[in-house]
Design a protein around this motif. Structure first.
Motif, PDB file in Angstrom:
ATOM      1  N   GLU A 408      10.048  14.102  28.199  1.00 22.49           N
ATOM      2  CA  GLU A 408       9.196  14.760  27.207  1.00 22.49           C
ATOM      3  C   GLU A 408       7.817  14.113  27.165  1.00 22.49           C
ATOM      4  OE1 GLU A 408       8.075  17.328  24.011  1.00 22.49           O
ATOM      5  OE2 GLU A 408       9.526  17.404  25.660  1.00 22.49           O
ATOM      6  N   LEU A 409       7.777  12.796  27.320  1.00 22.93           N
ATOM      7  CA  LEU A 409       6.499  12.089  27.316  1.00 22.93           C
ATOM      8  C   LEU A 409       5.599  12.579  28.436  1.00 22.93           C
ATOM      9  CD1 LEU A 409       4.574   9.742  26.560  1.00 22.93           C
ATOM     10  CD2 LEU A 409       5.970   8.275  28.043  1.00 22.93           C
ATOM     11  N   PHE A 410       6.131  12.660  29.648  1.00 22.24           N
ATOM     12  CA  PHE A 410       5.304  13.078  30.778  1.00 22.24           C
ATOM     13  C   PHE A 410       4.910  14.554  30.671  1.00 22.24           C
ATOM     14  CE2 PHE A 410       7.097   9.247  32.794  1.00 22.24           C
ATOM     15  CZ  PHE A 410       5.920   8.699  33.285  1.00 22.24           C
ATOM     16  N   VAL A 411       5.814  15.388  30.200  1.00 25.51           N
ATOM     17  CA  VAL A 411       5.495  16.816  30.057  1.00 25.51           C
ATOM     18  C   VAL A 411       4.363  17.004  29.044  1.00 25.51           C
ATOM     19  CG1 VAL A 411       6.366  19.036  29.239  1.00 25.51           C
ATOM     20  CG2 VAL A 411       7.766  17.644  30.768  1.00 25.51           C
ATOM     21  N   LEU A 414       0.989  15.732  30.396  1.00 25.31           N
ATOM     22  CA  LEU A 414       0.393  16.651  31.372  1.00 25.31           C
ATOM     23  C   LEU A 414      -0.177  17.882  30.679  1.00 25.31           C
ATOM     24  CD1 LEU A 414       3.013  16.426  34.254  1.00 25.31           C
ATOM     25  CD2 LEU A 414       0.699  15.497  34.226  1.00 25.31           C
ATOM     26  N   LEU A 415       0.539  18.409  29.679  1.00 24.60           N
ATOM     27  CA  LEU A 415       0.021  19.575  28.946  1.00 24.60           C
ATOM     28  C   LEU A 415      -1.267  19.229  28.214  1.00 24.60           C
ATOM     29  CD1 LEU A 415       3.309  21.134  27.482  1.00 24.60           C
ATOM     30  CD2 LEU A 415       1.889  22.009  29.340  1.00 24.60           C
ATOM     31  N   ARG A 419      -4.850  21.045  28.870  1.00 23.09           N
ATOM     32  CA  ARG A 419      -5.628  21.669  27.793  1.00 23.09           C
ATOM     33  C   ARG A 419      -7.039  21.100  27.691  1.00 23.09           C
ATOM     34  NH1 ARG A 419      -0.534  21.562  24.838  1.00 23.09           N
ATOM     35  NH2 ARG A 419      -1.151  19.581  23.887  1.00 23.09           N
ATOM     36  N   GLY A 420      -7.323  20.094  28.488  1.00 20.03           N
ATOM     37  CA  GLY A 420      -8.696  19.598  28.549  1.00 20.03           C
ATOM     38  C   GLY A 420      -8.996  18.390  27.714  1.00 20.03           C
ATOM     39  N   LEU A 517      -3.383   7.094  31.142  1.00 22.19           N
ATOM     40  CA  LEU A 517      -2.772   6.060  30.318  1.00 22.19           C
ATOM     41  C   LEU A 517      -3.108   6.264  28.847  1.00 22.19           C
ATOM     42  CD1 LEU A 517      -1.125   3.494  30.170  1.00 22.19           C
ATOM     43  CD2 LEU A 517      -3.213   2.180  30.593  1.00 22.19           C
ATOM     44  N   LYS A 518      -4.329   6.675  28.561  1.00 23.29           N
ATOM     45  CA  LYS A 518      -4.710   6.937  27.166  1.00 23.29           C
ATOM     46  C   LYS A 518      -3.874   8.065  26.574  1.00 23.29           C
ATOM     47  CE  LYS A 518      -9.566   5.419  27.036  1.00 23.29           C
ATOM     48  NZ  LYS A 518     -10.939   5.868  26.745  1.00 23.29           N
ATOM     49  N   VAL A 519      -3.724   9.125  27.345  1.00 27.53           N
ATOM     50  CA  VAL A 519      -2.953  10.269  26.847  1.00 27.53           C
ATOM     51  C   VAL A 519      -1.491   9.881  26.653  1.00 27.53           C
ATOM     52  CG1 VAL A 519      -2.188  12.608  27.377  1.00 27.53           C
ATOM     53  CG2 VAL A 519      -4.523  11.919  27.913  1.00 27.53           C
TER      54      VAL A 519
END
Length: 565
Positions: A408-411, A414-415, A419-420, A517-519
């Motif tokens: 779930e973390l990686f999904v 990435l989303l 989304r920018g 890494l921030k996201v």
């Protein structure tokens, strides 16, 4: 082919009569629909031999769909009952763009059926009598020879040949998996699609446990001769247990796929439920093991075993497992999130379920490997730059995460990038969260020290016990329970202690501004707020273990201590 419907048009009057009597029967009192249907069809077709066959054993529709025969619906007279169904076509984008397809779920229909140059009339009738399971039957009609030479011992040679060919084909799996649900076995192409392509390379586990599990399963099917040489029953049971989201289901999929890829393909049988409102769960268990014995060697899967085997059917289930009839070639796999819910006669008795594999919360090495698994996936499609040295950093930041939460973390990360999000919005949040994390750590440390002191001060066996929460009370307490304020304060302290805090990790300077890494750090904080940090051994299980942590157990032990004083 112009002459294809000659047999249909020549017998149209009989078709009307059969359909009319069936409608009449459905509107009245019924005792035995199967016998009624067979007798009525025989009455209207005296020049034809009529053979009854179950769709479950002889799947004439599927056999024709596989281009083994030609099937033509008698739609001219509209003497049929069917439900028109819409279904989607394709996956993902294709599924959205495609208009879909229509097909019919027949309850009563008549067909021309051509196989190996022989022309048959076939009736298909589906019904459900009261207190009985649903029935789906074929009635196969073939003209009697003038001298009845094609009828041997009351059976039609041409029909028997068709049933032998179609029956053998039906018994085989064609990119399908057997699924037991709603008191019957059905072949599922959807489950096969979900399992097909699953690979052990997609399963991140402790390497030693992964190796042992694969060898355990493959070795069972490779060594039938060894079992025979030592006169040991060729059967085995394995339990996969542990908290949800740590690889049990994906491991089962990998096992199913690897067994299907063998030269001697090993079929998988998947059990969803024992429910049978008409005949009861014992009937379902009997059907499950009967099918498994006929398919052996095979893999028989009971997912969420603890919820399937209740006290009312435990003995019957164990009788089938122990196998008064031979269970040779059957490898059972049962999965459970709560091992302590399983009856000891199942969980702790070798020769029923011989080995148990514990799927724990992944450690740092497994989380690093999982992060690297995602890194390699992202490299293939150039989604986002993902440096290899980020993997151990992410692993340390996700302490306490299950594989499900890691996914779930990686999904979500990435989303967010799709989304920018640029990471600028996270700077203020990062600072606030860092300060809050320090406060939480200090509060947790203080609570822990206070708890240790309280425990040290009140170790007397005669200490009072709260009759609400079963925890020690101060010696000065005036009654035998905590005050409302004390209970509320304790709940708040427990919430603070259970709150997950992101570990402090040294990040190299050149990665400090890494967008991914921030996201990920931002998404970790979001997931922390949603996660239940209750330890596995504190989960409510519905059963009081021998060394349980439930309030009743604590109260009982406290009472025993007081009695000893």
């Amino acid at each position: 082919m112009p002459a294809a419907k000659d047999i249909l048009s020549a017998t149209s009057a009989a078709s009307e009569g059969v359909f009319g009597t069936f409608e009449q029967h459905c509107n009245g009192l019924r005792i035995d629909t199967k016998t009624t249907a067979l007798c009525r069809i025989k009455g209207y077709y005296p020049d034809y031999h009529v053979t009854e066959a179950s769709e479950y054993r002889v799947a004439l529709f599927d056999y024709a769909t596989a281009n083994k025969a030609e099937l033509t619906l008698d739609s001219a007279s509209e003497s049929f009952n069917a439900t028109r169904r819409w279904s989607s076509v394709g996956e993902r984008i294709e599924k959205k763009l495609h208009p879909g397809k229509l097909d019919d779920d027949y309850r009563f229909a008549r067909f021309q059926y051509i196989w190996e140059g022989h022309e048959f009339l076939v009736y298909f009738i589906a019904w459900k009598d009261m207190l009985d399971s649903p029935q789906r039957m074929f009635y196969i009609l073939y003209p009697r020879a003038t001298d009845s030479s094609n009828i041997v011992d009351g059976h039609c040679a041409e029909t028997d040949a068709l049933m032998l060919a179609a029956g053998k084909w039906t018994a085989q799996l064609h990119e399908e998996i057997w699924v037991f649900d709603d008191s019957r076995w059905e072949k599922s192409k959807d489950l096969w699609k979900a399992v097909n392509g699953s690979s052990w390379s997609d399963v991140i586990l402790d390497p030693e446990m992964k190796k042992n599990l694969i060898e355990d399963v493959q070795g069972f099917f490779d060594n039938a001769a060894v079992y025979s040489d030592f006169a040991v029953p060729w059967k085995r049971g394995i339990i996969l247990h542990g908290v949800p989201g740590n690889g049990k289901t994906v491991s089962i999929k990998a096992l199913m796929s690897s067994l299907y890829d063998r030269e001697d393909k090993i079929p998988s049988l998947y059990v969803k439920s024992f429910d049978d409102k008409c005949k009861g769960e014992q009937y379902s268990i009997r059907q499950i093991f009967t099918q498994a014995r006929s398919c052996a060697p095979c893999l028989l899967i009971f997912e969420d075993l603890d919820s399937l085997v209740g006290d009312d059917v435990r003995s019957y289930f164990l009788n089938e497992v122990d196998g008064l009839e031979s269970n040779d070639g059957i490898l059972m796999i049962g999965s459970t999130n709560h091992l302590d819910k399983l009856d000891p006669a199942i969980a702790k008795r070798p020769s029923r379920f011989d080995r148990k594999y514990h799927f724990k919360i992944p450690g740092t090495e497994e989380r690093t490997a999982y992060a690297d698994y995602w890194r390699k996936k992202l490299i293939k499609n150039n989604t986002v730059p993902f440096a290899e040295e980020l993997c151990p950093i992410i692993a340390h930041l996700t302490e306490g995460f299950s594989f499900a939460y890691m996914k779930e973390l990686f999904v979500m990360a990435l989303l967010s990038l799709v989304r920018g999000f640029k990471g600028d919005d996270f700077e203020i949040v990062d600072a606030e969260e860092a300060e809050k994390a320090k406060e939480d750590e200090a509060a947790a440390a203080g609570a822990s020290a206070s708890e240790e002191k309280t425990s040290a001060d009140e170790t007397c066996a005669c200490a009072k016990i709260c009759n609400k929460c079963s925890k020690p009370l101060p010696a000065s307490a005036d009654n035998n329970s905590c005050s409302v304020e004390d209970v509320e304060d304790e709940k708040k302290e427990d919430a603070k202690k259970n709150r997950m805090v992101m570990p402090t990790v040294d990040i190299p300077d050149h990665l400090a501004d890494n967008l991914l890494l921030k996201v990920i750090k931002h998404q970790i904080r979001i997931l922390h707020s949603e996660m239940d940090n209750t330890k596995e051994d504190e989960w409510p299980s519905g059963k009081m273990g021998i060394g349980g942590t439930g309030g009743q157990y604590q109260a009982m032990m406290a009472m025993m201590r007081r009695r000893r004083c």
